[in-house]
Design a protein around this motif. Structure first.
Motif: not given
Length: 272
Positions: A224-232
């Protein structure tokens, strides 16, 4: 419930409501009349992923339907159309979804990525509503993820991968995870536009959904190109072109490719 010969279709339904189950079984018996089929009911599920895996273990068909118990397919040509789409090389087929995803819901990448058309008949409302999310010039569009209200898988898909019942241990996100995981393995996922369908629900997006949304993002963060534990962030609003109808027959008559295509183009113009 099954035919005596080895079936070509296996319909797996998770349901705790006897009335809904009887109704959906009757519907599939009509839709699959003349074909060899079996219907597998799961009535004590711990989660949809767990239930569907149990259904896969029992299923003998080459085409497997994973169905909610609160839908009504309005097209007697359902089986033939699905068979044609599977014969084109699609491995998993749904009725709504997206060709790109960035979060734990299928419309997360925005209106230009959405596909599908679904009729809705929520309890207590006087009219049916047809939601058109996006339509192509063809009857089925390639996608990365699909909604789980009804999914049809070729045998090769379930032989490749089963549902992740350990991570998705409730009744949410099993569908996005399964379709996205198959897509990442190179299998073909698609959204059909040529089969009218009614859903007697609008979905549930409470605490369990939010928790499983986070689990989906953690599992697929790299893709997804995301940081796994970043706030949603707050979810994007689902966009659709909506038309109202007094009955299912009226909705069915309107459901032509030309009408859906016009509605889909109008919806996307509204988002520019």
């Amino acid at each position: 419930m099954s035919t005596t010969a080895t079936p070509s279709w296996s319909v797996i339904i998770c349901s705790i409501d006897a009335g809904k189950y009887a109704h959906i079984v009757q519907s599939y018996e009509r839709l699959l009349a003349g074909r060899r089929f079996e219907i597998i009911g799961i009535h004590d599920a711990r989660s949809l992923a767990e239930a569907y895996n149990r259904g896969i273990a029992r299923a003998r068909g080459d085409s497997l339907v994973f169905s909610h118990d609160d839908i009504l397919i309005l097209d007697d040509g359902f089986a033939g159309k699905i068979e044609q789409h599977l014969a084109k090389g699609f491995d998993l087929i749904g009725f709504a979804g997206a060709k790109a995803v960035s979060d734990g819901y299928w419309w997360s990448a925005g209106p230009a990525q959405q596909y599908g058309a679904v009729g809705h008949a929520p309890p207590g409302l006087p009219q049916l509503s047809l939601h058109v999310y996006g339509i192509d010039d063809v009857a089925i569009s390639p996608a990365q993820v699909i909604d789980g209200l009804c999914m049809v898988a070729a045998r090769r898909a379930v032989d490749t991968l089963q549902f992740d019942a350990e991570t998705f241990d409730h009744f949410h996100l099993y569908d996005l995870d399964y379709s996205f995981s198959l897509h990442q393995r190179g299998l073909r996922v698609g959204v059909v536009h040529d089969i009218p369908l009614l859903h007697m629900s609008v979905g549930s997006f409470g605490a369990h959904w939010q928790e499983h949304r986070q689990r989906f993002v953690r599992k697929h963060a790299a893709a997804l190109g995301r940081v796994a534990d970043a706030p949603l962030p707050e979810p994007l609003k689902l966009r659709a072109r909506v038309a109202l109808f007094d009955d299912a027959q009226s909705l069915r008559r309107f459901w032509t490719h030309a009408n859906l295509l016009r509605a889909g183009l109008a919806m996307r113009r509204m988002q520019r």
